[in-house]
Design a protein around this motif. Structure first.
Motif, PDB file in Angstrom:
ATOM      1  N   ALA A  94       0.828  -1.292   0.055  1.00 18.36           N
ATOM      2  CA  ALA A  94       0.042  -0.070   0.085  1.00 18.36           C
ATOM      3  C   ALA A  94       0.969   1.233  -0.061  1.00 18.36           C
ATOM      4  O   ALA A  94       2.127   1.230   0.792  1.00 18.36           O
ATOM      5  N   PRO A  95       0.581   2.164  -0.924  1.00 18.65           N
ATOM      6  CA  PRO A  95       1.231   3.470  -0.673  1.00 18.65           C
ATOM      7  C   PRO A  95       1.610   3.760   0.713  1.00 18.65           C
ATOM      8  O   PRO A  95       2.924   4.542   0.859  1.00 18.65           O
ATOM      9  N   CYS A  96       0.762   3.928   1.818  1.00 17.55           N
ATOM     10  CA  CYS A  96       1.215   4.408   3.087  1.00 17.55           C
ATOM     11  C   CYS A  96       2.191   3.355   3.694  1.00 17.55           C
ATOM     12  O   CYS A  96       2.968   4.105   4.543  1.00 17.55           O
ATOM     13  N   GLY A  97       2.605   2.327   3.115  1.00 11.60           N
ATOM     14  CA  GLY A  97       3.558   1.504   3.952  1.00 11.60           C
ATOM     15  C   GLY A  97       4.911   2.059   3.655  1.00 11.60           C
ATOM     16  O   GLY A  97       5.685   1.715   4.230  1.00 11.60           O
ATOM     17  N   THR A 122      -6.313  14.013  -0.130  1.00 15.58           N
ATOM     18  CA  THR A 122      -5.690  14.893  -1.130  1.00 15.58           C
ATOM     19  C   THR A 122      -4.285  14.047  -1.336  1.00 15.58           C
ATOM     20  O   THR A 122      -3.438  14.771  -2.310  1.00 15.58           O
ATOM     21  N   CYS A 123      -4.170  12.766  -1.300  1.00 13.29           N
ATOM     22  CA  CYS A 123      -3.072  12.214  -1.459  1.00 13.29           C
ATOM     23  C   CYS A 123      -2.685  11.781  -3.054  1.00 13.29           C
ATOM     24  O   CYS A 123      -3.383  11.036  -3.645  1.00 13.29           O
ATOM     25  N   VAL A 124      -1.632  12.385  -3.237  1.00 12.92           N
ATOM     26  CA  VAL A 124      -1.160  11.941  -4.694  1.00 12.92           C
ATOM     27  C   VAL A 124      -0.531  10.308  -4.863  1.00 12.92           C
ATOM     28  O   VAL A 124      -0.672  10.056  -6.027  1.00 12.92           O
ATOM     29  N   ALA A 157       0.140  18.357  -1.141  1.00  8.92           N
ATOM     30  CA  ALA A 157       0.636  17.119  -1.221  1.00  8.92           C
ATOM     31  C   ALA A 157       1.831  16.825  -0.306  1.00  8.92           C
ATOM     32  O   ALA A 157       2.464  17.603  -0.154  1.00  8.92           O
ATOM     33  N   PRO A 158       2.107  15.559   0.050  1.00  8.94           N
ATOM     34  CA  PRO A 158       3.136  15.048   0.259  1.00  8.94           C
ATOM     35  C   PRO A 158       4.316  15.600  -0.438  1.00  8.94           C
ATOM     36  O   PRO A 158       4.285  15.540  -1.585  1.00  8.94           O
ATOM     37  N   PRO A 159       5.480  16.063   0.027  1.00  5.53           N
ATOM     38  CA  PRO A 159       6.589  16.447  -0.888  1.00  5.53           C
ATOM     39  C   PRO A 159       7.139  15.348  -1.534  1.00  5.53           C
ATOM     40  O   PRO A 159       7.111  14.082  -1.165  1.00  5.53           O
ATOM     41  N   MET A 204      -7.300   2.793   7.640  1.00  2.00           N
ATOM     42  CA  MET A 204      -8.073   4.160   7.262  1.00  2.00           C
ATOM     43  C   MET A 204      -8.054   4.819   6.504  1.00  2.00           C
ATOM     44  O   MET A 204      -8.944   5.599   5.791  1.00  2.00           O
ATOM     45  N   HIS A 205      -6.672   5.177   5.833  1.00  2.00           N
ATOM     46  CA  HIS A 205      -6.625   6.056   4.781  1.00  2.00           C
ATOM     47  C   HIS A 205      -7.186   5.438   3.513  1.00  2.00           C
ATOM     48  O   HIS A 205      -7.588   6.194   2.774  1.00  2.00           O
ATOM     49  N   CYS A 206      -7.290   4.258   3.371  1.00  3.97           N
ATOM     50  CA  CYS A 206      -7.871   3.381   2.326  1.00  3.97           C
ATOM     51  C   CYS A 206      -9.286   3.991   2.227  1.00  3.97           C
ATOM     52  O   CYS A 206      -9.838   4.285   1.264  1.00  3.97           O
TER      53      CYS A 206
HETATM   54  S1  SF4 Z   1       0.190  10.711   2.239  1.00  3.91           S
HETATM   55 FE1  SF4 Z   1      -1.047   9.856   3.554  1.00  3.91          FE
HETATM   56  S2  SF4 Z   1      -2.615   8.480   2.542  1.00  3.91           S
HETATM   57 FE2  SF4 Z   1      -1.115   9.137   1.209  1.00  3.91          FE
HETATM   58  S3  SF4 Z   1       0.376   7.550   0.992  1.00  3.91           S
HETATM   59 FE3  SF4 Z   1       1.140   8.907   2.566  1.00  3.91          FE
HETATM   60  S4  SF4 Z   1       0.426   8.117   4.463  1.00  3.91           S
HETATM   61 FE4  SF4 Z   1      -0.819   7.151   2.913  1.00  3.91          FE
END
Ligand code: SF4
Lengths: 428, 656
Positions: free
Chosen positions: A370-373, A391-393, A426-428, B588-590
Motif C-alpha cells: 500500500a502507498p502508506c506502507g 488529497t493524497c497523490v 501534497a506530500p513532498p 483508515m487511509h484507504c
Molecule cells: S500521504 Fe497519507 S494517505 Fe498518502 S500514502 Fe502517505 S500516509 Fe498514505
C-alpha cells in the motif's frame, strides 16, 4: 678492567649468545639461573655473568625484561635486529624503535610512543624520520582506530586485528568482495540443499498436479456502490504486483496447473533427514577449490561469519540432521534456477539490476504494497492536516488515476481532484 | 484487543462505511465514554432519544455492542464491542473462505447473515421463501420452462435448512443466547458471583480451596461459552449426520436427498456469524499459504488436510487463560489433539499426485532416525529464538546429540497401522505389492515411494521445519503447536515489513539484535559485515521506523551523556505494536481515499443509484459518465482488496 678480563668476557659473551639462541625463540625469557645452568660461565660466577650480560645488552643482543615471578629476565635478539639498534645515532631513537619493535604486528600509536619514551612531538618527528629513512619502520592504519597515526616494523605485515581480517582491503570493508562471496555461497547452499528439478522431467505420462485444495482462493467478483458487507471482499486482484510471493492463497492449482502437465524447472525441498545439507566445512572447502579468493585465505571462521550474515538476511536457515549442522535456502520452490555466474553476466549487461544477489525479490505483504506502507510523510498524514488521505497523490498514482510525477515537477501544482476543497496539499 | 485511539477511529470509520453515520457516532461515543446508559448518551450527544435508540438498535443488530441490565435497574449500560466492529472488515474474506470450503450456497446464506446481522431462523426462511417463489414465477413465465436457468443458489427451504445445519456444525454459525450481549467482564462477574454463592458461601480460604474455586469458575465459564453451540451439539447427537457430512465438501450434487435427512431447525432460534471460529478457519488458510511459501504447493495441500482435521473441534485461536488452563479439557475435548496419517490419506483427493514437489534422493543420503524422530511434548518456547540464533556450540536440544553414527539407511517401508474397519476396502491402499517392488536394495538408487509413504514424506518435511509447522507427536500421529508456528509466522511477517521498509541491511541488523540481545554499536560491524558509517545511518533510520531501540548505559553513577555508552536492541513486541498501528492507519487511509473518490464522483454515483439506472448502467449512462463509473468501481475494488491484504497482516500479528 684488565685486557685479559675483557677478552674473556668477549669470548664468553659470544659463546653464551650462541648457546642461548639454541634454547628457544626470541620470545623466551631466560632467568639468571637459566643462564647459569647453561654451564658457560665458569664456577657459576655471578659477577662474571652480570658482566657478560651487560656486554650483550650493550650490543643490543639481550634485552632485559621484568620476568615472570617479578625477578629480572632476559630475552635475546637476532644479530640482524641488534645491528639495527646499534646503527641508530642515539638512545632516544633507539627507544622509539624499541617501542615499535615490541608492538609487533599490531603496530603502535604515535602518542603511545611519545608518552612511553617521554619525548616531545618535535623530537619524535626527528626519530621517526631517521627510522623511516633507514627503512626500519612504516606507518600504518588500524581498522579499529582509523584516525590514529600508527607505526609498525617495516618487515612485518599488520595483524588481522589491525587490518580487519580478510574482509578488508586497505582498511576498508570490501563490500563488493563480500557481496560476491555471499552470492556464491548462497548459490552453493541453495544448490546443495535442495533438489533441482529439470524442466519437463516428468515421470512419464500425464503428471497429476493438485487441482484445487480446500484453500483455493476463487476470485469473487463483486461490484456496486452500495455500502454492504458484500463489498469488503478480498478479490485477490492486488494492484501492486507481488513478485516473489503469490498473492493468492496457496492454491496448488494456481502455481502448478498454470504450467500445464509439464514439470517446471525449480528447486524442491529435500525429504526429511537429508544428510547432504552443506556444513561450514563443506562451504569452506568449496570456496578453496573455487579459488576466487586469490590473495586471502578464508578459514572456517571467516566462512562462518559470512554464513551467519546470510542467516540474518533471512536467506538461509540452519538445519540439524542428527549431529550434522548444515544449511539450506529458505523457500526453495521460490528460488531462481538461473545459476549465479550467468546472473552475474546478465547484470554486467544491465539485465536484472534491480534484483538482489539471490536473483529473487524479497517477499512483500499487504502493508508494504500500500502507498502508506512506503510513505515518507506517513507520520504527518491525517484528515484535515497538511497531508491527508483525501488529497493524497501517492494513492492517485497507485490507483492509476493520475500520471506518475516526474522528478522535478513542482509539488505545488498538485492535482487535487478528490474532494477538492482548496486545502489540499501534497506530500513532498 | 488493545483499543488505541487509532483502533477506535478505524472502527468508527468502518461502521460509518457499512451502516452510516449515526451508529458510527454512537459507537465512537461509547468508546470515549466507556460504559454508558442511554441517558448519558443523550446528554453527551445532544440527540433525541429516539434517534439514539435507533442507532443502538442497529449496533445491537450487528452485535457491535454489549449491554447489561442490573436486576431492578431502569436503564441498561451499553459498551462498544470493538472486536466485532473490526471483524466487519473481514466479512469478504470469511465469505470467500466459506465458498471454497462449503460451496456457493453456504456462502449465500452466510452473506445474508452478515448483511442482516443476527437473524431468527424463521425470518431467514421467509426471506428465502419469497425469493424462491419469485424465481418460480419467473420460471413459469419464461417461454421455455425447461431451459430456464435460475440464478438462485439456494433452491429450496429444505436446502437452506441443510446449509444452516452444516454451518452450525462447522461452528461458523452459532446461537444468540441470553449472554451474547454481556461483556466478558460482566460474564465473569456474574459467574464469580454464582460460584461464590453456590460453593463458597463462607469465602475462599486456603490454597486448595483457591484451586478448586478456579476450577469451578473455569468450568462454569466454559459452560457459558459453549452455550451458543448447543445447537451444534444437538445436531451432532443426531447420529449419522456428522459422518455423512464429511463427504459433503465435494458439492451439493444430490442435495435434495440429503436435505431431508437434516432435522428441521427451530424457527424461533436466533443465529449469527461466529467470528471466533471463522478466525480459526482463516488461520488455517494463512498457515497453508505459509507452508506453500516455504515448501511448495503439494506439501501445503497435505498441510491443509491435516489442519482441517485437527481444527474441527477447535473453537478459537487463542486460549483464555482463565477458562482453558484449569482442567485438561477444552469444550469437553482432550487438550492434545492429533491427526493420523491414515486419516489424512483418506481425505486426499485421488487426483493429487503426491510425488510432485518432493526432492529425489538416495537411501544413502537419508537418516531415517533423524527424519522420523518423535516429539511427544511441544518444544520449549525458547527454541523459537533459536531459529534466528546462529549456531554456536551451545545448543538447547542436546538430547538429539545422543545419537551415534548416523549411517543407518532409510528402509522406507512404512507399514500403515491396522485400519479399523471404517469401511472394508480401506485395507487395499496400494500398500501390498507396490511397496515390495518399490524397495530397492541398492543404497545409491533413487528412492521411489508408494503413496502412503509419499504422504509421509510431505508430513515429515513439515515436521522437520524450523518453523514448527507440524509436530510428529507419535508414530503416524501429527499435531500442530499453534503458538509456536504462529510465533514464527509473526516474525516472518514483521521481517517482511522491516525488509521492505529499511532494506535488506535493515533486516540484517534487526535480526542480529534479536538473536544476540543488546549490543554495543562497536560490536556490530563485524557481525553484520557492514561499514561503520553505513551501519550508523541504518540504525538511526531503523530507530525512527520503530524497529530498533537504544538504551543509554551511564558509565558513572552520575549520568553523563557524553560518557555513556549506548546499547541497541530490537524488541519484537514493540515492533509488532508499531506495525499494527501503521496497519490500522493504512486501512483508515484507504477508506478515507475511497470517501474522497465518492465525493469526487458523486454526480455519477447518485445517478447510478436511481432505480431505473441500476443494473443497466452501460445503456443508461452517457459514455463519459460510464467510463468514470467504471473507473470508480475499479478503484473501489483496489482499495477494498488492499484493506483485505493489510488485514491479513493484522490477523497474523494480533488474532491468530
Ligand atoms: S500521504 Fe497519507 S494517505 Fe498518502 S500514502 Fe502517505 S500516509 Fe498514505
Amino acid at each position: 678492567m684488565e685486557e685479559g678480563e675483557a677478552a674473556k668476557v668477549d669470548i664468553l659473551k659470544n659463546t653464551l649468545y650462541d648457546t642461548v639462541i639454541q634454547h628457544g625463540s626470541n620470545t623466551r625469557l631466560f632467568t639468571q639461573s637459566d643462564l647459569l645452568d647453561l654451564d658457560i660461565i665458569p664456577h657459576r660466577n655471578l659477577q662474571l655473568l652480570l658482566q657478560v650480560i651487560q656486554a650483550l645488552t650493550n650490543d643490543k643482543l639481550l634485552v632485559g625484561v621484568t620476568g615472570g615471578q617479578g625477578g629480572l629476565a632476559w630475552k635475546y635478539r637476532s644479530r640482524e635486529d641488534a645491528k639495527k639498534y646499534t646503527s641508530l645515532p642515539d638512545e632516544t631513537t633507539m627507544l622509539v624503535y624499541q617501542a615499535i619493535d615490541e608492538a609487533g604486528n599490531d603496530g603502535i600509536w604515535k602518542r603511545t610512543i611519545e608518552n612511553r619514551v617521554n619525548i616531545s612531538d618535535a623530537v619524535m618527528k626527528v626519530c621517526i624520520k631517521i627510522l623511516e629513512q633507514r627503512g626500519y619502520i612504516a606507518s600504518m592504519r588500524s581498522v579499529e582506530q582509523p584516525n590514529r597515526k600508527m607505526y609498525i616494523r617495516a618487515d612485518l605485515r599488520p595483524s588481522h586485528r589491525a587490518t580487519g581480517g580478510p574482509w578488508f582491503t586497505d582498511g576498508q570493508l570490501d563490500g563488493s568482495f563480500i557481496e560476491t562471496l555471499e552470492g556464491v555461497v548462497f548459490e552453493f547452499i541453495k544448490g546443495r540443499g535442495a533438489y533441482h528439478q529439470a524442466p519437463g522431467a516428468g515421470s512419464g505420462g500425464a503428471t497429476r498436479i493438485p487441482k484445487r485444495g480446500v484453500v483455493t482462493a476463487a476470485p469473487t467478483v463483486t461490484a456496486g456502490t452500495k455500502r454492504s458487507a458484500k463489498e469488503i471482499t478480498s478479490d485477490d486482484v492486488t494492484p501492486a504486483a507481488t513478485p516473489g510471493r503469490p498473492v493468492a492463497v496457496a492454491s496448488p492449482a494456481s502455481a502448478a496447473a498454470a504450467k500445464s502437465a509439464r514439470k517446471p524447472e525449480m528447486f524442491l525441498p529435500m525429504p526429511a533427514g537429508y544428510k547432504g545439507y552443506p556444513t561450514i566445512h563443506d562451504i569452506t572447502e568449496f570456496i578453496h577449490q573455487l579459488g576466487i579468493t586469490s590473495n586471502t585465505t578464508l578459514g572456517e571462521n571467516d566462512i562462518r561469519q559470512l554464513v551467519e550474515v546470510l542467516i540474518f538476511d533471512g536467506l538461509i536457515e540452519p538445519i540439524k540432521v542428527g549431529k550434522r549442522r548444515g544449511f539450506r535456502a529458505l523457500r526453495p520452490t521460490k528460488q531462481s534456477t538461473i545459476p549465479y555466474n550467468i546472473r552475474a553476466k546478465e547484470m554486467q549487461n544491465g539485465i536484472g539490476l534491480h534484483l538482489p544477489h539471490t536473483g529473487v525479490l524479497p517477499p512483500t505483504n499487504g502493508l508494504t504494497e500500500a502507498p502508506c506502507g512506503r510513505c515518507p510523510v506517513f507520520d504527518l498524514c491525517e484528515e484535515g492536516g497538511t497531508v491527508s488521505p483525501s488529497t493524497c497523490v501517492y494513492f492517485m498514482e497507485w490507483l492509476g488515476l493520475e500520471e506518475k510525477k516526474k522528478e522535478g515537477d513542482g509539488v505545488a501544482e498538485v492535482k487535487v481532484e478528490a474532494g477538492s476543497d482548496g486545502k489540499g496539499s501534497a506530500p513532498p | 484487543m488493545n483499543v488505541t485511539k487509532t483502533v477506535a477511529e478505524l472502527c468508527a470509520l468502518i461502521i460509518d462505511e457499512m451502516y452510516g453515520e449515526l451508529p458510527s457516532r454512537i459507537f465512537s461515543m461509547l468508546l470515549t465514554r466507556g460504559r454508558s446508559t442511554i441517558l448519558d448518551l443523550e446528554q453527551s450527544m445532544e440527540m433525541t432519544r429516539s434517534k439514539i435508540r435507533h442507532g443502538l438498535a442497529v449496533l445491537q443488530q450487528y452485535n457491535l455492542l454489549y449491554w447489561h441490565l442490573d436486576p431492578g435497574a431502569q436503564h441498561a449500560f451499553y459498551e462498544a464491542n470493538v472486536e466485532n466492529a473490526y471483524y466487519l472488515i473481514r466479512a469478504g474474506k470469511i465469505l470467500e473462505m466459506v465458498e471454497t470450503s462449503y460451496g456457493p450456497p453456504a456462502k449465500d446464506v452466510m452473506q445474508n447473515l452478515l448483511l442482516s446481522g443476527q437473524t431468527r431462523i424463521g425470518d431467514l426462511v421467509v426471506a428465502y421463501q419469497e425469493r424462491i417463489e419469485q424465481d418460480n414465477k419467473q420460471k413459469a413465465a419464461s417461454p421455455d420452462e425447461e431451459s430456464y436457468k435460475s440464478n438462485l443458489l439456494v433452491k429450496s427451504t429444505g436446502q437452506l435448512n441443510s446449509v444452516i445445519c452444516r454451518l452450525v456444525e462447522a461452528e461458523l454459525i452459532d446461537l444468540v443466547t441470553a449472554d451474547t450481549f454481556e461483556s466478558p467482564d460482566d460474564i465473569l462477574k456474574k459467574v464469580e458471583k454464582e460460584v461464590n454463592d453456590k460453593h463458597f458461601y463462607g469465602g475462599v480460604r486456603g490454597t486448595k480451596a483457591k484451586i478448586e474455586y478456579q476450577e469451578k469458575l473455569a468450568e462454569r465459564l466454559r459452560e457459558v461459552r459453549s452455550e451458543p453451540k448447543s445447537l451444534k451439539r444437538k445436531l451432532e447427537q443426531n447420529g449419522s449426520s456428522a459422518k455423512r457430512r464429511k463427504l459433503l465438501g465435494g458439492g451439493m450434487t444430490n442435495g435434495l436427498v440429503e436435505d431431508e435427512m437434516d432435522p428441521a431447525l427451530d424457527p424461533q432460534q436466533v443465529i449469527r456469524v461466529n467470528y471466533e471460529k471463522c478466525t480459526v478457519d482463516l488461520r488455517n488458510r494463512r498457515l497453508v499459504q505459509y507452508a506453500s511459501d516455504l515448501f511448495g504447493d503439494t506439501t501445503s495441500y497435505v498441510y491443509a488436510q491435516l489442519l482441517r482435521h485437527l481444527t474441527k473441534d477447535i473453537s478459537r485461536c487463542r486460549l483464555d487463560p482463565l477458562v482453558d488452563h484449569y482442567g485438561e479439557k477444552e469444550d469437553g475435548v482432550p487438550a492434545q489433539k492429533f491427526v493420523t496419517t491414515a486419516e489424512i490419506l483418506d481425505s486426499l483427493k485421488t487426483a493429487i499426485d503426491l510425488s510432485v514437489g518432493l526432492g529425489k534422493t538416495t537411501r544413502k543420503m537419508l537418516s531415517k532416525k533423524a527424519a522420523t524422530a518423535i516429539h511427544p511434548r511441544p518444544p520449549m518456547m525458547k527454541s523459537l529464538i533459536q531459529e534466528a540464533e546462529v549456531q554456536g556450540d551451545a545448543s538447547s536440544d542436546e538430547e538429539d546429540d545422543a545419537e551415534t553414527t548416523d549411517d543407518e539407511d532409510y528402509d522406507g517401508d512404512y507399514k500403515p497401522p491396522p485400519l479399523k474397519g471404517v469401511n472394508g476396502n480401506h485395507g487395499t491402499n496400494g500398500v501390498n505389492g507396490v511397496n515390495g517392488s518399490a524397495r530397492a536394495d541398492d543404497k545409491d538408487q533413487e528412492i521411489v515411494w508408494d503413496r502412503p509413504n509419499q504422504l509421509r514424506q510431505h508430513l515429515l518435511i513439515l515436521a522437520e521445519s524450523n518453523q514448527h509447522l507440524v509436530r510428529h507427536c507419535g508414530i503416524d500421529e501429527w499435531t500442530v503447536d499453534f503458538e509456536l508456528v504462529m510465533a514464527s509466522m509473526r516474525v516472518s511477517e514483521l521481517d517482511t515489513v522491516i525488509e521492505q521498509t529499511t532494506g535488506p541491511k535493515g533486516l540484517r541488523l534487526a535480526r542480529i539484535l534479536r538473536a544476540r540481545g543488546k549490543l554495543d554499536e562497536k560490536a556490530l560491524p563485524t557481525i553484520a559485515m557492514m561499514q561503520k558509517a553505513e551501519l550508523q545511518r541504518k540504525l538511526l533510520e531503523m530507530q525512527s521506523a520503530g524497529f530498533v531501540h537504544v538504551q543509554e548505559v551511564p558509565r558513572e553513577p552520575k549520568a553523563d551523556v557524553k560518557k555513556s555508552f549506548f546499547l541497541w536492541y530490537s524488541d519484537l513486541d514493540k515492533t509488532r505494536d508499531r506495525v499494527l498501528d501503521t496497519s490500522y492507519r493504512t486501512m483508515m487511509h484507504c477508506i478515507q481515499v475511497l470517501e474522497a473518490l465518492r465525493h469526487k464522483d458523486r454526480d455519477v454515483l447518485s445517478t447510478t443509484r436511481r432505480s431505473d439506472v441500476k443494473g443497466k448502467e452501460e445503456e443508461m449512462l452517457r459514455q463519459e459518465y460510464f467510463q468514470r463509473y467504471k473507473r470508480f468501481l475499479q478503484s473501489e475494488k483496489m482499495l477494498f482488496s488492499q484493506i483485505m491484504r493489510v488485514d491479513d497482516l493484522v490477523a497474523i500479528l494480533r488474532d491468530f
